[in-house]
Design a protein around this motif. Sequence first.
Motif, PDB file in Angstrom:
ATOM      1  N   ARG A  59      54.246-122.491  52.213  1.00 33.82           N
ATOM      2  CA  ARG A  59      54.052-121.623  51.046  1.00 33.82           C
ATOM      3  C   ARG A  59      54.875-122.100  49.859  1.00 33.82           C
ATOM      4  NH1 ARG A  59      56.261-117.028  52.785  1.00 33.82           N
ATOM      5  NH2 ARG A  59      58.176-117.428  51.607  1.00 33.82           N
ATOM      6  N   LYS A  60      56.115-122.458  50.104  1.00 35.72           N
ATOM      7  CA  LYS A  60      56.980-122.904  49.016  1.00 35.72           C
ATOM      8  C   LYS A  60      56.509-124.236  48.446  1.00 35.72           C
ATOM      9  CE  LYS A  60      60.966-120.519  51.028  1.00 35.72           C
ATOM     10  NZ  LYS A  60      62.249-120.668  51.761  1.00 35.72           N
ATOM     11  N   ALA A  61      56.136-125.165  49.332  1.00 36.52           N
ATOM     12  CA  ALA A  61      55.702-126.482  48.869  1.00 36.52           C
ATOM     13  C   ALA A  61      54.387-126.398  48.098  1.00 36.52           C
ATOM     14  CB  ALA A  61      55.551-127.427  50.055  1.00 36.52           C
ATOM     15  N   ALA A  62      53.554-125.421  48.453  1.00 38.01           N
ATOM     16  CA  ALA A  62      52.276-125.252  47.760  1.00 38.01           C
ATOM     17  C   ALA A  62      52.429-124.497  46.452  1.00 38.01           C
ATOM     18  CB  ALA A  62      51.290-124.523  48.667  1.00 38.01           C
ATOM     19  N   GLY A  63      53.605-123.923  46.205  1.00 35.67           N
ATOM     20  CA  GLY A  63      53.834-123.196  44.967  1.00 35.67           C
ATOM     21  C   GLY A  63      53.158-121.843  44.919  1.00 35.67           C
ATOM     22  N   ILE A  64      52.987-121.213  46.081  1.00 33.14           N
ATOM     23  CA  ILE A  64      52.365-119.887  46.146  1.00 33.14           C
ATOM     24  C   ILE A  64      53.451-118.830  46.028  1.00 33.14           C
ATOM     25  CG2 ILE A  64      51.052-118.292  47.580  1.00 33.14           C
ATOM     26  CD1 ILE A  64      49.700-120.719  48.856  1.00 33.14           C
ATOM     27  N   GLY A  65      53.236-117.858  45.168  1.00 34.35           N
ATOM     28  CA  GLY A  65      54.231-116.826  44.923  1.00 34.35           C
ATOM     29  C   GLY A  65      54.393-115.872  46.098  1.00 34.35           C
ATOM     30  N   PHE A  66      55.548-115.215  46.127  1.00 37.00           N
ATOM     31  CA  PHE A  66      55.874-114.272  47.190  1.00 37.00           C
ATOM     32  C   PHE A  66      56.587-113.105  46.526  1.00 37.00           C
ATOM     33  CE2 PHE A  66      57.763-113.778  51.679  1.00 37.00           C
ATOM     34  CZ  PHE A  66      56.529-113.499  52.246  1.00 37.00           C
ATOM     35  N   ALA A  67      55.957-111.941  46.500  1.00 38.88           N
ATOM     36  CA  ALA A  67      56.495-110.824  45.718  1.00 38.88           C
ATOM     37  C   ALA A  67      56.534-109.564  46.561  1.00 38.88           C
ATOM     38  CB  ALA A  67      55.629-110.591  44.479  1.00 38.88           C
ATOM     39  N   GLY A  68      57.504-108.680  46.234  1.00 35.09           N
ATOM     40  CA  GLY A  68      57.588-107.430  46.972  1.00 35.09           C
ATOM     41  C   GLY A  68      58.874-106.688  46.700  1.00 35.09           C
ATOM     42  N   THR A  69      59.359-105.978  47.715  1.00 36.56           N
ATOM     43  CA  THR A  69      60.553-105.144  47.573  1.00 36.56           C
ATOM     44  C   THR A  69      61.677-105.666  48.459  1.00 36.56           C
ATOM     45  OG1 THR A  69      59.614-103.650  49.242  1.00 36.56           O
ATOM     46  CG2 THR A  69      59.286-103.066  46.948  1.00 36.56           C
ATOM     47  N   ASP A  70      62.895-105.599  47.940  1.00 34.47           N
ATOM     48  CA  ASP A  70      64.065-106.114  48.638  1.00 34.47           C
ATOM     49  C   ASP A  70      64.541-105.128  49.716  1.00 34.47           C
ATOM     50  OD1 ASP A  70      64.165-108.489  47.216  1.00 34.47           O
ATOM     51  OD2 ASP A  70      65.299-107.582  45.574  1.00 34.47           O
ATOM     52  N   PRO A  71      65.356-105.599  50.650  1.00 35.89           N
ATOM     53  CA  PRO A  71      65.745-104.748  51.778  1.00 35.89           C
ATOM     54  C   PRO A  71      66.728-103.651  51.401  1.00 35.89           C
ATOM     55  CG  PRO A  71      66.873-106.862  51.902  1.00 35.89           C
ATOM     56  CD  PRO A  71      65.881-106.974  50.794  1.00 35.89           C
ATOM     57  N   GLU A  72      66.642-102.568  52.183  1.00 38.25           N
ATOM     58  CA  GLU A  72      67.612-101.489  52.078  1.00 38.25           C
ATOM     59  C   GLU A  72      68.599-101.509  53.237  1.00 38.25           C
ATOM     60  OE1 GLU A  72      66.228 -97.545  51.092  1.00 38.25           O
ATOM     61  OE2 GLU A  72      64.319 -98.315  50.335  1.00 38.25           O
ATOM     62  N   PHE A  73      68.226-102.154  54.338  1.00 41.09           N
ATOM     63  CA  PHE A  73      69.105-102.124  55.500  1.00 41.09           C
ATOM     64  C   PHE A  73      69.125-103.467  56.213  1.00 41.09           C
ATOM     65  CE2 PHE A  73      65.088-100.359  57.445  1.00 41.09           C
ATOM     66  CZ  PHE A  73      64.841-101.386  58.349  1.00 41.09           C
ATOM     67  N   THR A  74      70.146-103.615  57.080  1.00 42.62           N
ATOM     68  CA  THR A  74      70.166-104.669  58.084  1.00 42.62           C
ATOM     69  C   THR A  74      69.894-104.017  59.432  1.00 42.62           C
ATOM     70  OG1 THR A  74      71.824-105.961  56.870  1.00 42.62           O
ATOM     71  CG2 THR A  74      71.508-106.491  59.201  1.00 42.62           C
ATOM     72  N   GLY A  75      68.892-104.556  60.129  1.00 45.85           N
ATOM     73  CA  GLY A  75      68.597-104.087  61.469  1.00 45.85           C
ATOM     74  C   GLY A  75      69.185-105.049  62.490  1.00 45.85           C
ATOM     75  N   TYR A  76      69.580-104.518  63.633  1.00 47.13           N
ATOM     76  CA  TYR A  76      70.183-105.338  64.690  1.00 47.13           C
ATOM     77  C   TYR A  76      69.469-105.083  66.018  1.00 47.13           C
ATOM     78  CZ  TYR A  76      74.155-105.723  61.463  1.00 47.13           C
ATOM     79  OH  TYR A  76      74.963-105.973  60.365  1.00 47.13           O
ATOM     80  N   SER A  77      69.154-106.141  66.723  1.00 46.58           N
ATOM     81  CA  SER A  77      68.685-106.068  68.106  1.00 46.58           C
ATOM     82  C   SER A  77      69.780-106.701  68.958  1.00 46.58           C
ATOM     83  CB  SER A  77      67.371-106.817  68.277  1.00 46.58           C
ATOM     84  OG  SER A  77      66.357-106.214  67.492  1.00 46.58           O
ATOM     85  N   VAL A  78      70.320-105.943  69.894  1.00 45.28           N
ATOM     86  CA  VAL A  78      71.553-106.348  70.584  1.00 45.28           C
ATOM     87  C   VAL A  78      71.413-106.164  72.091  1.00 45.28           C
ATOM     88  CG1 VAL A  78      74.018-105.886  70.834  1.00 45.28           C
ATOM     89  CG2 VAL A  78      72.935-105.693  68.574  1.00 45.28           C
ATOM     90  N   GLN A  79      71.908-107.149  72.815  1.00 44.80           N
ATOM     91  CA  GLN A  79      72.119-107.020  74.261  1.00 44.80           C
ATOM     92  C   GLN A  79      73.614-107.231  74.481  1.00 44.80           C
ATOM     93  OE1 GLN A  79      69.429-106.314  76.171  1.00 44.80           O
ATOM     94  NE2 GLN A  79      70.617-106.022  78.025  1.00 44.80           N
ATOM     95  N   ALA A  80      74.292-106.224  75.005  1.00 45.02           N
ATOM     96  CA  ALA A  80      75.749-106.294  75.094  1.00 45.02           C
ATOM     97  C   ALA A  80      76.243-105.597  76.356  1.00 45.02           C
ATOM     98  CB  ALA A  80      76.383-105.647  73.859  1.00 45.02           C
ATOM     99  N   GLU A  81      77.491-105.892  76.689  1.00 47.43           N
ATOM    100  CA  GLU A  81      78.193-105.161  77.735  1.00 47.43           C
ATOM    101  C   GLU A  81      79.161-104.195  77.056  1.00 47.43           C
ATOM    102  OE1 GLU A  81      80.037-107.938  80.348  1.00 47.43           O
ATOM    103  OE2 GLU A  81      78.126-108.810  81.038  1.00 47.43           O
ATOM    104  N   LEU A  82      79.125-102.929  77.462  1.00 50.82           N
ATOM    105  CA  LEU A  82      79.945-101.894  76.849  1.00 50.82           C
ATOM    106  C   LEU A  82      81.003-101.416  77.838  1.00 50.82           C
ATOM    107  CD1 LEU A  82      77.100 -99.754  75.201  1.00 50.82           C
ATOM    108  CD2 LEU A  82      78.322-101.723  74.236  1.00 50.82           C
ATOM    109  N   ALA A  83      82.161-101.056  77.299  1.00 48.72           N
ATOM    110  CA  ALA A  83      83.245-100.565  78.164  1.00 48.72           C
ATOM    111  C   ALA A  83      82.837 -99.259  78.838  1.00 48.72           C
ATOM    112  CB  ALA A  83      84.509-100.375  77.333  1.00 48.72           C
TER     113      ALA A  83
END
Length: 516
Positions: free
Chosen positions: A189-213
């Motif tokens: 898309r970038k090399a072809a010069g095609i635009g990309f438009a929209g709305t910016d993020p409001e949050f960071t999402g996390y997907s987590v696999q962890a060990e908890l105490a």
Amino acid sequence: MPTPDTALHDVIVVGAGPVGLFLACELRLAGCSVLVLEKAQDPRSPLKSLPFGLRGLSAPTIESFDRRGLLDDLQARAPDRETPAAAHWMQPGRRPGGHFAGVQFFHDQIDSAQWRYRLPGPIGGVASDMASIEAVLANRLEALGVEIQRGYSVETLQASGDGVTVQAGDETARCRWLVGCDGGRSAVRKAAGIGFAGTDPEFTGYSVQAELADPAALRPGRHHTAAGMYTFAAPGTIAMVDFDGGAFHRTEPTRDHIESVLRKVSGVDVSVTRLVAAATWTDRAYQATDYRKGRVLLAGDAAHVHSPLGGQGLNLGLGDAMNLGWKLAATIRGDAPAGLLDSYMNERRPLGAQILDWSRAQVALMRPSASSRALAAIIRDLIETRDGATYFAKRVWGVDIRYDLGESHPLVGRSAPNFELSDGGRVNQHLRRGAGLLIDSGADPALRAFAARWGDRISYVAAAKTEPLGVKAALVRPDGVTAWACDEVDDLTGLAQIAMRWFGQPKDFAQSPTAH
């Protein structure tokens, strides 16, 4: 690492994710020569397997896999609903159908009788992980004789009137058409010069696999809090959303950072003893300004990105591939009618914009504010009603998708019902070679002769049952979309015009006044 074939290919597909693989299968099924280039050396990733890689498949996706004979293989790899990795989505007991910003709806609430132009039967509920989807598609692609060339990152491209030259590292590859299926940061898309438009993020999402105490400190399930939202499945599968404007997306999450965000979002003084795996995502919602520029096309995340809420992104991208494949193949063969390839963007871009807005609406409901919580309470009441659950189900499952094809019959533009046929099979089985299909409930010799005029571009089949829909005949595109339907067959002139719109001129065009 092998060197890409320097022959002139009909199509180079950049990206060997599910969208790129499905598209390559479609093109090869139609007889096109295809080269697939993929940046990653190794297709394996913990993010593609359970629990992170779990995806709910929409009705159009399930139908597409069935129409190409891939559904049985996919279902054979389906995750066990009793495994801990799947349990957070495939809950035992009351069967969940999906959610809107975490507000769940259930199968027993849904009135599928409202969807008149769908045959009775199961629609939603198929789940798979990304690794299984890719494996099924890669196996099919291998059987079709296409090799995936890994370790090649597209850097530049040169497009001309009759083809595209791609520079991937030190290697050069040539093709008549180039399709970027290489993700939200698409190099194509970038090399072809095609635009990309929209709305910016409001949050960071996390997907987590962890060990908890102390895993018991967190309540299982999905929870909205004063700082965001989190979902927890014991002993250590966590999804959480922190409304920080997307500040930590694309950073390498550390144990300390994940612990800090988890404490902030959950409000619980929980300790992460070991971080097994973690990935970030955002609600950025962007769409390509064009899906085609000359001989360069985009599909999947290269054409549209949004939050993964509701699992719509994969389904939207696979729908792009199903829609584009047969149209591009017909263009390459030379039998495509004028404007066929343009219909790809005309049909898919509005649907993409609709999904982006669906994602944005969910973000509005998730914001940690009093107004969002009040609105969520109203949505919860609505989704508990039969009409409300049915509305959300049809949107999440893709049941309401209908392209505007300019025809009045309410089945036109919708997915063709999987009618029972006189030969004992069903419609989906007759779509497996990727051709169009003329369905005739009356075994009319005139319709059989009509289909024969297009040779192998349109197959003919007699239907044993079209009840309860009352459809006497229907013309179905290779992607399973109904192009024409009638309740009484009385005039083939209109059918001929529609057939030429999608399948080009019949073999006997010069001799046939009906075709004109």
